[in-house]
Design a protein around this motif. Structure first.
Motif, mmCIF file in Angstrom:
data_model
loop_
_atom_site.group_PDB
_atom_site.id
_atom_site.type_symbol
_atom_site.label_atom_id
_atom_site.label_comp_id
_atom_site.label_asym_id
_atom_site.label_seq_id
_atom_site.Cartn_x
_atom_site.Cartn_y
_atom_site.Cartn_z
ATOM 1 N N LEU A 172 1.219 -1.007 0.084
ATOM 2 C CA LEU A 172 0.202 0.218 -0.400
ATOM 3 C C LEU A 172 0.956 1.377 -0.110
ATOM 4 C CD1 LEU A 172 -2.958 1.388 0.234
ATOM 5 C CD2 LEU A 172 -2.321 1.102 2.744
ATOM 6 N N VAL A 173 0.910 2.334 -1.278
ATOM 7 C CA VAL A 173 1.951 3.367 -0.761
ATOM 8 C C VAL A 173 0.217 4.329 -1.027
ATOM 9 C CG1 VAL A 173 3.382 4.313 -2.732
ATOM 10 C CG2 VAL A 173 2.981 2.748 -2.484
ATOM 11 N N VAL A 174 0.719 5.563 -0.160
ATOM 12 C CA VAL A 174 -0.310 6.527 -0.025
ATOM 13 C C VAL A 174 1.148 7.736 -0.140
ATOM 14 C CG1 VAL A 174 -1.491 8.269 1.161
ATOM 15 C CG2 VAL A 174 -1.266 5.953 1.782
ATOM 16 N N TRP A 175 0.233 8.919 -1.679
ATOM 17 C CA TRP A 175 0.951 10.128 -2.138
ATOM 18 C C TRP A 175 0.140 11.094 -1.394
ATOM 19 C CZ3 TRP A 175 5.285 9.995 -5.170
ATOM 20 C CH2 TRP A 175 6.423 8.755 -6.014
ATOM 21 N N ARG A 176 0.669 12.349 -1.320
ATOM 22 C CA ARG A 176 -0.329 13.779 -1.378
ATOM 23 C C ARG A 176 -0.197 14.814 -2.534
ATOM 24 N NH1 ARG A 176 1.889 14.662 4.022
ATOM 25 N NH2 ARG A 176 -0.108 14.254 4.984
ATOM 26 N N TYR A 177 -1.553 14.861 -2.024
ATOM 27 C CA TYR A 177 -1.606 16.049 -3.962
ATOM 28 C C TYR A 177 -1.308 17.772 -3.100
ATOM 29 C CZ TYR A 177 -3.659 17.831 -8.366
ATOM 30 O OH TYR A 177 -3.936 19.088 -9.105
ATOM 31 N N GLY A 178 -0.189 18.762 -3.398
ATOM 32 C CA GLY A 178 -0.591 19.190 -3.332
ATOM 33 C C GLY A 178 -0.857 20.717 -3.846
ATOM 34 N N PRO A 179 -1.238 21.835 -3.469
ATOM 35 C CA PRO A 179 -1.419 23.010 -3.483
ATOM 36 C C PRO A 179 -0.718 23.817 -5.570
ATOM 37 C CG PRO A 179 -1.396 23.782 -2.101
ATOM 38 C CD PRO A 179 -0.084 22.043 -2.144
ATOM 39 N N ASP A 180 0.003 23.045 -5.481
ATOM 40 C CA ASP A 180 1.149 23.333 -6.563
ATOM 41 C C ASP A 180 0.900 21.887 -7.832
ATOM 42 O OD1 ASP A 180 2.638 21.894 -5.406
ATOM 43 O OD2 ASP A 180 4.613 22.717 -5.799
ATOM 44 N N GLY A 181 0.356 20.995 -7.150
ATOM 45 C CA GLY A 181 0.262 20.078 -8.801
ATOM 46 C C GLY A 181 1.009 18.751 -7.748
ATOM 47 N N ALA A 182 1.637 19.197 -7.012
ATOM 48 C CA ALA A 182 3.187 18.250 -6.925
ATOM 49 C C ALA A 182 2.886 17.087 -5.806
ATOM 50 C CB ALA A 182 3.949 19.082 -6.244
ATOM 51 N N LEU A 183 3.135 16.077 -6.457
ATOM 52 C CA LEU A 183 2.882 14.548 -5.856
ATOM 53 C C LEU A 183 4.039 14.379 -4.830
ATOM 54 C CD1 LEU A 183 1.210 12.658 -8.589
ATOM 55 C CD2 LEU A 183 -0.367 13.162 -5.974
ATOM 56 N N THR A 184 3.455 13.945 -3.083
ATOM 57 C CA THR A 184 4.680 13.258 -2.947
ATOM 58 C C THR A 184 4.368 12.318 -1.855
ATOM 59 O OG1 THR A 184 5.188 15.794 -2.486
ATOM 60 C CG2 THR A 184 5.675 14.504 -0.757
ATOM 61 N N ARG A 185 5.188 11.716 -1.879
ATOM 62 C CA ARG A 185 5.251 10.346 -1.442
ATOM 63 C C ARG A 185 5.630 10.112 -0.129
ATOM 64 N NH1 ARG A 185 7.114 4.391 -3.588
ATOM 65 N NH2 ARG A 185 7.398 3.518 -1.521
ATOM 66 N N ILE A 186 3.897 9.771 0.772
ATOM 67 C CA ILE A 186 4.077 9.999 2.611
ATOM 68 C C ILE A 186 4.556 9.264 2.812
ATOM 69 C CG2 ILE A 186 2.246 10.370 3.903
ATOM 70 C CD1 ILE A 186 2.727 12.941 2.374
ATOM 71 N N ALA A 187 3.856 7.194 2.894
ATOM 72 C CA ALA A 187 3.943 6.034 3.280
ATOM 73 C C ALA A 187 3.739 5.320 2.990
ATOM 74 C CB ALA A 187 3.253 6.399 4.791
ATOM 75 N N SER A 188 4.082 3.998 2.741
ATOM 76 C CA SER A 188 3.894 2.889 2.375
ATOM 77 C C SER A 188 3.616 1.188 3.478
ATOM 78 C CB SER A 188 5.296 2.282 1.630
ATOM 79 O OG SER A 188 6.619 2.177 1.818
ATOM 80 N N GLN A 189 2.781 0.968 3.000
ATOM 81 C CA GLN A 189 3.161 -0.858 3.817
ATOM 82 C C GLN A 189 3.246 -1.692 3.188
ATOM 83 O OE1 GLN A 189 1.228 -0.096 7.880
ATOM 84 N NE2 GLN A 189 -0.169 -1.663 7.385
ATOM 85 N N THR A 190 3.731 -2.654 3.496
ATOM 86 C CA THR A 190 3.303 -4.201 3.095
ATOM 87 C C THR A 190 2.497 -4.857 3.960
ATOM 88 O OG1 THR A 190 5.663 -5.203 4.182
ATOM 89 C CG2 THR A 190 6.015 -4.198 2.430
ATOM 90 N N GLY A 191 2.187 -5.893 2.438
ATOM 91 C CA GLY A 191 1.085 -6.475 2.918
ATOM 92 C C GLY A 191 -0.224 -6.657 3.193
ATOM 93 N N LEU A 192 -0.064 -5.858 1.499
ATOM 94 C CA LEU A 192 -1.960 -5.582 1.759
ATOM 95 C C LEU A 192 -2.073 -6.528 -0.092
ATOM 96 C CD1 LEU A 192 -2.032 -2.889 3.494
ATOM 97 C CD2 LEU A 192 -3.374 -4.871 3.917
ATOM 98 N N THR A 193 -2.977 -6.414 -0.232
ATOM 99 C CA THR A 193 -3.690 -6.131 -2.117
ATOM 100 C C THR A 193 -4.906 -6.371 -2.209
ATOM 101 O OG1 THR A 193 -3.672 -7.593 -3.164
ATOM 102 C CG2 THR A 193 -4.367 -8.135 -1.391
ATOM 103 N N SER A 194 -5.322 -6.267 -2.952
ATOM 104 C CA SER A 194 -6.535 -5.487 -3.540
ATOM 105 C C SER A 194 -7.104 -5.786 -5.234
ATOM 106 C CB SER A 194 -6.693 -4.290 -3.808
ATOM 107 O OG SER A 194 -5.854 -3.336 -4.161
ATOM 108 N N HIS A 195 -6.223 -6.710 -5.092
ATOM 109 C CA HIS A 195 -6.275 -7.361 -7.021
ATOM 110 C C HIS A 195 -5.797 -8.491 -7.034
ATOM 111 C CE1 HIS A 195 -6.366 -7.700 -11.006
ATOM 112 N NE2 HIS A 195 -7.603 -7.416 -10.895
ATOM 113 N N ARG A 196 -7.163 -9.440 -8.186
ATOM 114 C CA ARG A 196 -6.389 -11.173 -8.483
ATOM 115 C C ARG A 196 -6.290 -10.553 -9.990
ATOM 116 N NH1 ARG A 196 -10.080 -14.192 -4.039
ATOM 117 N NH2 ARG A 196 -8.586 -15.395 -2.851
ATOM 118 N N ILE A 197 -5.215 -11.318 -10.737
ATOM 119 C CA ILE A 197 -5.428 -11.338 -11.845
ATOM 120 C C ILE A 197 -5.897 -12.083 -12.797
ATOM 121 C CG2 ILE A 197 -4.159 -12.211 -14.044
ATOM 122 C CD1 ILE A 197 -1.199 -12.562 -11.746
ATOM 123 N N GLY A 198 -7.163 -10.977 -13.287
ATOM 124 C CA GLY A 198 -7.657 -11.471 -14.260
ATOM 125 C C GLY A 198 -9.063 -10.891 -14.127
ATOM 126 N N GLN A 199 -9.252 -10.195 -12.676
ATOM 127 C CA GLN A 199 -10.455 -9.341 -11.829
ATOM 128 C C GLN A 199 -10.632 -7.859 -13.234
ATOM 129 O OE1 GLN A 199 -9.511 -9.070 -8.321
ATOM 130 N NE2 GLN A 199 -10.973 -10.781 -7.902
#
Length: 251
Positions: free
Chosen positions: A168-195
């Motif tokens: 899992l990866v989280v990015w912040r969208y800034g007022p100037d349109g910048a994307l800044t990586r904030i945090a990440s955590q392993t061991g989570l999923t949300s999709h199986r191949i072919g879905q």
């Protein structure tokens, strides 16, 4: 980590958008709908992670009355350059900067470097793109956008390589349109191949937004919150694919 620009073309047209089966409804005021279109027929990428979903090369936005007045046309179209596609189910329409037309969240894939998350600002024509994963046939599964930590800025969440890295990866969208990586955590999923769908999303059951995903072996629903730059996950019960997102979250 700063955002990077992608070399893309966009246009505002007075004509109608080409029909596309993968669409998201807008608010009817700024945007009527946003659709992927113009799938590749030759020179295919061939990843097929989404179960036969076409390899889209454009996103086409039918503007509502407020959008037409602000942007000076009826349809907004963005096309990808050669050897790139939108490797995605449907565009996501989200208000990220608090004013003007909402932005689009898209999955933008390079044939050689894999997928990246893109934010398309309709008002300025600017795109903000996370770094591509770095390898062909590597994908990410978007989970949504919300102000996850209450700081007034919107964060975007996705699972990086849900079949491999399961991060899992989280990015912040800034007022100037910048994307800044904030945090990440392993061991989570949300999709199986072919879905042709993504399992999980961002839900607020009354105590603030949380990210809903599944643990790596698909046995347990996990709810994750962002606070002070850190992600914390707690189990929410056994995963049941028949339940809605809110039911999975325990709302």
């Amino acid at each position: 980590m700063r955002w990077v620009r992608a070399t893309l073309l966009f246009l505002l047209s007075a004509g109608a958008a080409h029909a596309a089966p993968m669409c998201s409804a807008g608010d009817g005021d700024w945007i009527e709908q946003a659709c992927y279109g113009d799938p590749l027929e030759t020179g295919l990428y061939g990843h097929d992670v989404l179960g036969g979903t076409p390899e889209w090369t454009s996103v086409q936005v039918t503007l509502g009355p407020k959008g037409r007045a602000a942007l000076g046309g009826t349809v907004y179209v963005r096309r990808v350059p050669a050897r790139h596609i939108f490797e995605d189910i449907a565009p996501r329409i989200v208000q990220l900067d608090g004013s003007g037309p909402p932005e689009l969240i898209l999955i933008y894939t390079d044939f050689d470097r894999g997928a990246a998350l893109m934010v398309d600002n309709l008002e300025t024509g600017r795109v903000s793109v996370t770094p591509h994963i770095g390898t062909r046939n590597r994908w990410l599964a978007p989970l949504g956008a919300a102000d996850l930590d209450g700081d007034g800025l919107v964060e975007l969440a996705y699972v990086d390589r849900p079949h491999l890295a399961r991060t899992l990866v989280v990015w912040r969208y800034g007022p100037d349109g910048a994307l800044t990586r904030i945090a990440s955590q392993t061991g989570l999923t949300s999709h199986r191949i072919g879905q042709d769908h993504i399992t999980g999303g961002i839900v607020d059951c009354g105590q603030g937004p949380e990210i809903i995903a599944v643990n790596a072996d698909w046995s347990t629903v996990m709810a994750t919150r962002l606070s002070q730059g850190q992600l914390t996950s707690v189990p929410r019960g056994r995963f049941d694919p028949s339940k809605s997102l809110r039911a999975l979250a325990g709302c």
